[in-house]
Enzyme design. Sequence first.
Site, PDB file in Angstrom:
ATOM      1  N   SER A 113      25.785 -10.771   8.918  1.00 52.95           N
ATOM      2  CA  SER A 113      24.860  -9.635   9.900  1.00 52.95           C
ATOM      3  C   SER A 113      25.521  -8.703  10.631  1.00 52.95           C
ATOM      4  O   SER A 113      26.231  -7.846   9.999  1.00 52.95           O
ATOM      5  CB  SER A 113      23.824 -10.811  10.747  1.00 52.95           C
ATOM      6  N   HIS A 114      25.308  -8.890  12.128  1.00 53.48           N
ATOM      7  CA  HIS A 114      25.863  -7.989  12.870  1.00 53.48           C
ATOM      8  C   HIS A 114      27.257  -8.141  13.249  1.00 53.48           C
ATOM      9  O   HIS A 114      28.152  -7.355  14.088  1.00 53.48           O
ATOM     10  CB  HIS A 114      25.114  -7.757  14.002  1.00 53.48           C
ATOM     11  N   ASP A 277      21.953  -2.676  11.121  1.00 50.02           N
ATOM     12  CA  ASP A 277      23.262  -3.416  10.993  1.00 50.02           C
ATOM     13  C   ASP A 277      24.016  -3.727   9.923  1.00 50.02           C
ATOM     14  O   ASP A 277      23.786  -3.162   8.874  1.00 50.02           O
ATOM     15  CB  ASP A 277      22.876  -4.871  12.000  1.00 50.02           C
ATOM     16  N   ASP A 279      23.990  -6.126   7.624  1.00 53.79           N
ATOM     17  CA  ASP A 279      22.893  -6.329   6.560  1.00 53.79           C
ATOM     18  C   ASP A 279      21.720  -5.731   6.506  1.00 53.79           C
ATOM     19  O   ASP A 279      20.815  -6.049   5.892  1.00 53.79           O
ATOM     20  CB  ASP A 279      22.957  -7.725   6.274  1.00 53.79           C
ATOM     21  N   ASP A 281      19.258  -5.788   8.436  1.00 55.50           N
ATOM     22  CA  ASP A 281      17.682  -6.076   8.694  1.00 55.50           C
ATOM     23  C   ASP A 281      17.539  -5.795  10.410  1.00 55.50           C
ATOM     24  O   ASP A 281      16.221  -5.910  10.827  1.00 55.50           O
ATOM     25  CB  ASP A 281      17.653  -7.823   8.691  1.00 55.50           C
ATOM     26  N   ARG A 282      18.362  -5.441  10.935  1.00 55.59           N
ATOM     27  CA  ARG A 282      18.106  -4.999  12.383  1.00 55.59           C
ATOM     28  C   ARG A 282      17.996  -3.224  12.327  1.00 55.59           C
ATOM     29  O   ARG A 282      18.434  -2.904  11.716  1.00 55.59           O
ATOM     30  CB  ARG A 282      19.430  -5.388  13.358  1.00 55.59           C
ATOM     31  N   LYS A 376      13.360  -9.648   8.606  1.00 55.06           N
ATOM     32  CA  LYS A 376      13.300  -8.493   9.431  1.00 55.06           C
ATOM     33  C   LYS A 376      13.975  -7.444   8.694  1.00 55.06           C
ATOM     34  O   LYS A 376      14.498  -7.628   7.809  1.00 55.06           O
ATOM     35  CB  LYS A 376      14.040  -8.547  10.840  1.00 55.06           C
TER      36      LYS A 376
HETATM   37  C1  G16 Z   1      19.572 -13.765  13.770  1.00 54.25           C
HETATM   38  C2  G16 Z   1      18.528 -14.157  13.490  1.00 54.25           C
HETATM   39  C3  G16 Z   1      17.304 -13.828  14.778  1.00 54.25           C
HETATM   40  C4  G16 Z   1      17.980 -13.871  16.018  1.00 54.25           C
HETATM   41  C5  G16 Z   1      19.459 -13.246  16.007  1.00 54.25           C
HETATM   42  C6  G16 Z   1      20.088 -13.701  17.433  1.00 54.25           C
HETATM   43  O1  G16 Z   1      19.844 -12.172  13.500  1.00 54.25           O
HETATM   44  O2  G16 Z   1      17.967 -13.941  12.267  1.00 54.25           O
HETATM   45  O3  G16 Z   1      16.347 -14.180  14.223  1.00 54.25           O
HETATM   46  O4  G16 Z   1      17.422 -13.236  16.967  1.00 54.25           O
HETATM   47  O5  G16 Z   1      20.379 -13.820  14.878  1.00 54.25           O
HETATM   48  O6  G16 Z   1      20.503 -15.022  17.364  1.00 54.25           O
HETATM   49  P1  G16 Z   1      21.392 -15.747  18.383  1.00 54.25           P
HETATM   50  O7  G16 Z   1      20.690 -15.167  19.811  1.00 54.25           O
HETATM   51  O8  G16 Z   1      21.024 -17.153  18.232  1.00 54.25           O
HETATM   52  O9  G16 Z   1      22.662 -15.261  18.394  1.00 54.25           O
HETATM   53  P2  G16 Z   1      20.798 -11.700  12.319  1.00 54.25           P
HETATM   54  O10 G16 Z   1      20.413 -10.366  12.421  1.00 54.25           O
HETATM   55  O11 G16 Z   1      22.292 -12.101  13.224  1.00 54.25           O
HETATM   56  O12 G16 Z   1      20.638 -12.398  11.156  1.00 54.25           O
END
Ligand code: G16
Length: 543
Positions: A113-114, A277, A279, A281-282, A376
């Site tokens: 992801s990010h 981000d 991937d 999704d953000r 997302k």
């Molecule tokens: C993931 C989850 C999200 C979550 C985020 C932050 O996002 O899919 O639902 O809000 O992580 O999570 P944490 O606070 O546990 O680090 P992504 O975009 O990283 O897949």
Amino acid sequence: MPTIVIPTSPFDGQRPGTSGLRKKVTVFQQTHYLENFVQALFDVLPDARGKTLVLGGDGRYYNRVAIQTILRMAAAKGYAQVLVGQSGILSTPAVSAVIRRHGASGGIVLSASHNPGGPDGDFGIKYNVANGGPAPEKVTEAVYARTQQIREIHICDSADLPLDTLGNYRIEGMQVSVIDSVADYAAVMRDLFDFDAIRKLLASSFRLRFDAMNAVGGPYAKALIEGELGAPVGTVVNAVPLEDFGGLHPDPNPVNAEDLIAHLFADDAPDMGAASDGDADRNMVVGRKFVVSPSDSLAVLAAHATLVPGYKSGLAGVARSMPTSTAVDRVAKSLGIACFETPTGWKFFGNLLDAGKATLCGEESYGTGSSHVREKDGLWAVLFWLNLIAVTGRSVESLVRGLWATHGRCVYSRHDYEAIPSERADALMRDLRAKLPTLAGTTVAGQSIAMADDFAYTDPVDGSVSRKQGIRIILVDGSRVVFRLSGTGTEGATLRIYLERHEPEPSRQDLPAQEALRPLIFLAETVAQVRAHTGMDQPSVMT
Ligand code: G16
């Protein structure tokens, strides 16, 4: 190319976190590390005969290696077909769209992801189920349990496939179809939004800057925003997915997307800025000299959803993660629809979307989405904003100020303390939990506490219960401080402190958030002894 069986032994720590298994690339590069996890997943999934699997990732370092390995293992598992994105590229929302449109039994997303990428960065793997959404906890826990007993890897002894070329290939009895990474996703967007109205907007003097942060959102934004919707070439910047994201930290917030913020605060700023981000999704949306908080973004989309073709008949309900601000709750109340409060993690929205209880969902962590997929979706959010701007003629800032005028402003900030030694972070949470029963009804740091608890969630659809999802301290005036440990980091622990205060008075709504939230910041320090526990004087990141 027969299936071969390779003996293996378990690795510690293969429990998926908030969103799949995320580790340093070097951890994934250990012999059999990836294979063990994939085998554990395949062992837990039912028979794959006759079934289709979707496979793709955000193009980060190790994506190509992992895809070839997983294809060989999918053939050994007995899948009839794997749909793999060209060059191994599929954004997270695109995987969800492809699963749903092709009736696949599930999909594997390769992304952290990010989190930063490259040989010294992070890698990740996540399984999505047949509804297109992240596997629920019962599946991820079963996979984790299996990783602790694994003894054998089943894999076809076959050559790498040429994934840069569209077409069909075979590994044993399994067909591998290399598909256009964008086509299915684009079709979903066309069904939802008024492309003619957006096209007119982008042909006018309105200027957009979309920063794909050298990540997987680039090809999607190029194809849709510059291609189909006709924005001038150059509207989408950092559009080619790079294995190390060009050194960027592909997390669209004002700190990591500082270049976008600089453009939007320049004298000749475009009308709207957006970023996605790793991937895709953000999303972050920025107006001219005006940053939009993710919680406000969700609330604005909910308030005006009926102006967008895909949502013209109204929203069934909305959902937000617990730490996300209550702005959308206020909109939902005025619309007379339900608002659900879930734990952090997109997987918790799946049941609500499947059951038709919620249409829009969102999180403070720059995630917004709807029932169109089960993830997302960064570009979707940007198209939604463009559609609203096109049909209302209002600016980004005017739409947000309209929300504040009607519902008050939920002043909001998140403070992250990164890379804390895990035992220190655990001690902070343990001490805080121990205080919880005594806090309600007391005054701490000048703040009257109405309620303090550890958030637990009972899924209204399947009745499953998730406990210890974040410590909430709620004041008499409704202000909140929430403490959680992140489930997505790969180095030590990350403490997140979420701060929210409602400001109904327009003349005070422009106070900088850190100033308006100062009493809550002081409360957080007093009650949790953050400095003493973390050894840090200030957060690593404030958004
Ligand atoms: C993931 C989850 C999200 C979550 C985020 C932050 O996002 O899919 O639902 O809000 O992580 O999570 P944490 O606070 O546990 O680090 P992504 O975009 O990283 O897949």
